[in-house]
Design a protein around this motif. Structure first.
Motif, PDB file in Angstrom:
ATOM      1  N   ASP A 145       1.316   5.664  -3.714  1.00  0.00           N
ATOM      2  CA  ASP A 145       1.827   4.481  -3.011  1.00  0.00           C
ATOM      3  C   ASP A 145       0.783   3.814  -2.117  1.00  0.00           C
ATOM      4  O   ASP A 145       1.027   2.755  -1.548  1.00  0.00           O
ATOM      5  N   LYS A 194       1.096  -0.327  -3.648  1.00  0.00           N
ATOM      6  CA  LYS A 194       2.272   0.043  -4.431  1.00  0.00           C
ATOM      7  C   LYS A 194       3.432   0.415  -3.508  1.00  0.00           C
ATOM      8  O   LYS A 194       4.591   0.096  -3.778  1.00  0.00           O
ATOM      9  N   GLY A 195       3.113   1.081  -2.392  1.00  0.00           N
ATOM     10  CA  GLY A 195       4.154   1.420  -1.423  1.00  0.00           C
ATOM     11  C   GLY A 195       4.783   0.188  -0.813  1.00  0.00           C
ATOM     12  O   GLY A 195       5.999   0.136  -0.586  1.00  0.00           O
ATOM     13  N   ASN A 328       4.427  10.298  -0.765  1.00  0.00           N
ATOM     14  CA  ASN A 328       4.299   8.855  -0.541  1.00  0.00           C
ATOM     15  C   ASN A 328       4.099   8.571   0.950  1.00  0.00           C
ATOM     16  O   ASN A 328       5.060   8.265   1.658  1.00  0.00           O
TER      17      ASN A 328
END
Length: 487
Positions: A145, A194-195, A328
């Motif tokens: 992430d 991405k997180g 994450n």
């Protein structure tokens, strides 16, 4: 553990027994899986069924053969400990592989794309491309992430949605987004991570097709007949409350009047379930594809399944004792900032402690088909009654958790009204709602129709296509008997 203790243990994530070296490929697969996952031991010279030591012939020759096999068959090079030990006069070989910093290891004959294996329970499973990527990242210290999404821009983040979640206490300007790692620098540009997209992306499921939550309430204790379900596709921090609302909808609420102020007492352990839900959202492997996070409500238990097995180096026993590794960190940081996580690594330990305090069966954690399943058992079964009003009566004055006006008793005879309406004509759900004086179908009506259908009081007119826009309902023979005063 001593060799005597190991012989009494069950095969699992870090232990396997073999009678001999007649199937070297399976042994090599297991060693690769141990090195890639959490380490482990293989004990050779033990009977398959009885676990009795049977020993091996020519142990020195077999030890040399084994070391040559490992050196010739596994890449990158793996050097496990190989020792001989004697039990009841029988010589056993014990091979111990540790979690490797050179992972992913693979079988040379199968290649680096198809020869990578991981340990899942007591079996060794082939890793797919996404899992191989995670094995590499875990060595490099890079989380999925945290990776940039260079094809996207700041406009792909729903800043307004993020600001609503954080409230007025923290202004989410560009510097704050960088600090939270929702944005990152990439080739002289600022792009979402991405997180960031998983948390607050405008098109989250377009980029991560399984980043949503599926909730279902089933009849009985098997996942066969579903009574109610919803699909949740909102920013991950908001998903926590959406999931808990669904669980409350199908629970009972009573009152503890022993204190000065009334205290709600629910038939499901809300505190435990909230921790389990947060754990799934924070630690799910969003790089995987195939299925969303699932919340399954059964009569005797609630299961929460998330994508991905445990991170390399972590076992279920260690997880229960409080060991934690964050898959994450971007998502976890935001959840902590929002107060959804109190302290790192305490959630799972708190779940088991609270279950003991409440006298509940111990929750269960399993790795199932490359997914992690967390099962919370209920103090007593909660069977679905025929209608929500019957659920209220069943609990002797305890209120239903369904937030649809059922508690007032106004709609307690709705089932008979529906049967009477269908006795005159074939009706769609919208037409049934109008016959009951409602503008459109309510959640209570949807639940009630599902129950009447399941119990056989009504039938579909197009049974092969339950979701057809032309679908209507008709009264069954069983429903007609009810109207006639029979059973």
């Amino acid at each position: 553990m001593s060799i005597a203790d190991l012989l009494k243990a069950d095969e699992g994530k870090t232990l396997e027994f073999k009678q001999n070296l007649s199937s070297p490929r399976n042994l090599l697969k297991t060693l690769v899986a141990f090195a890639n996952t959490a380490g482990g031991r293989i004990i050779i010279g033990v009977a398959d069924k009885t676990r009795e030591p049977v020993g091996i012939d020519n142990p020195l020759d077999e030890e040399e053969r084994l070391c040559n096999l490992i050196a010739d068959s596994i890449s990158p090079r793996l050097v496990p400990n190989v020792e001989m030990t004697t039990v009841d006069g029988k010589t056993l070989l014990v091979i111990e592989a540790f979690l490797s910093s050179s992972r992913p290891h693979y079988l040379r004959a199968e290649g680096p794309e198809t020869g990578v294996y991981v340990r899942l329970g007591s079996t060794s499973r082939q890793a797919d491309r996404e899992l191989i990527g995670e094995l590499r990242r875990s060595v490099e210290g890079v989380a999925f992430d945290q990776l940039p999404m260079p094809e996207l821009s700041l406009d792909d983040l729903d800043i307004d949605a993020a600001q609503r979640v954080f409230g007025s206490e923290r202004k989410l300007d560009e510097q704050a987004l960088l600090s939270l790692k929702l944005l990152t620098h990439h080739q002289n540009k600022r792009v979402p991570t991405k997180g960031g997209i998983l948390l607050f992306g405008r098109q989250r499921t377009q980029h991560f097709s399984d980043a949503w939550i599926q909730c279902g309430r089933f009849f009985g204790t098997e996942k066969v007949d579903i009574f109610d379900h919803i699909e949740i596709d909102v920013p991950l921090p908001q998903a926590v409350d959406e999931i808990m609302l669904f669980l409350k909808k199908h629970a009972y609420r009573g009152a503890d009047l022993s204190q000065v102020r009334r205290k709600d007492v629910w038939s499901i352990p809300l505190g435990i379930l909230r921790e389990v839900v947060i754990n799934a959202l924070v630690h799910s492997d969003y790089s995987q594809r195939g299925a969303p996070i699932r919340v399954v409500f059964l009569d005797d238990r609630i299961e929460v399944e998330s994508m991905g097995i445990l991170l390399p180096g972590l076992t279920i026993e260690e997880m229960k004792q409080g060991a934690s590794r964050i898959r994450n960190p971007v998502i976890a940081r935001v959840f902590k900032e929002l107060g959804l996580i109190e302290q790192w690594g305490t959630g799972v330990r708190r779940i088991f402690a609270e279950a003991r305090e409440l006298g509940l069966p111990e929750p269960k954690i399993e790795e199932v088909a490359m997914r992690l399943r967390f099962t919370v058992y209920l103090a007593e079964p909660l069977p679905l009654a025929a209608t929500a009003s019957e659920q209220v009566e069943h609990k002797s004055g305890v209120e239903s958790g369904v937030e649809s006006g059922v508690e007032s008793g106004v709609e307690s005879d709705m089932a008979l009204q529906i049967l009477a309406a269908l006795n005159s004509a074939l009706l769609s759900k919208s037409e049934i709602a109008k016959a009951l004086g409602k503008a459109k179908p309510t959640r209570y009506l949807n639940d009630l129709m599902a129950r009447l259908l399941h119990e056989g009081y009504v039938e579909y007119t197009i049974p092969d296509k339950p979701n057809s826009r032309l679908q209507k309902y008709r009264l069954s023979e069983k429903g007609k008997r009810v109207l006639e005063g029979g059973k």
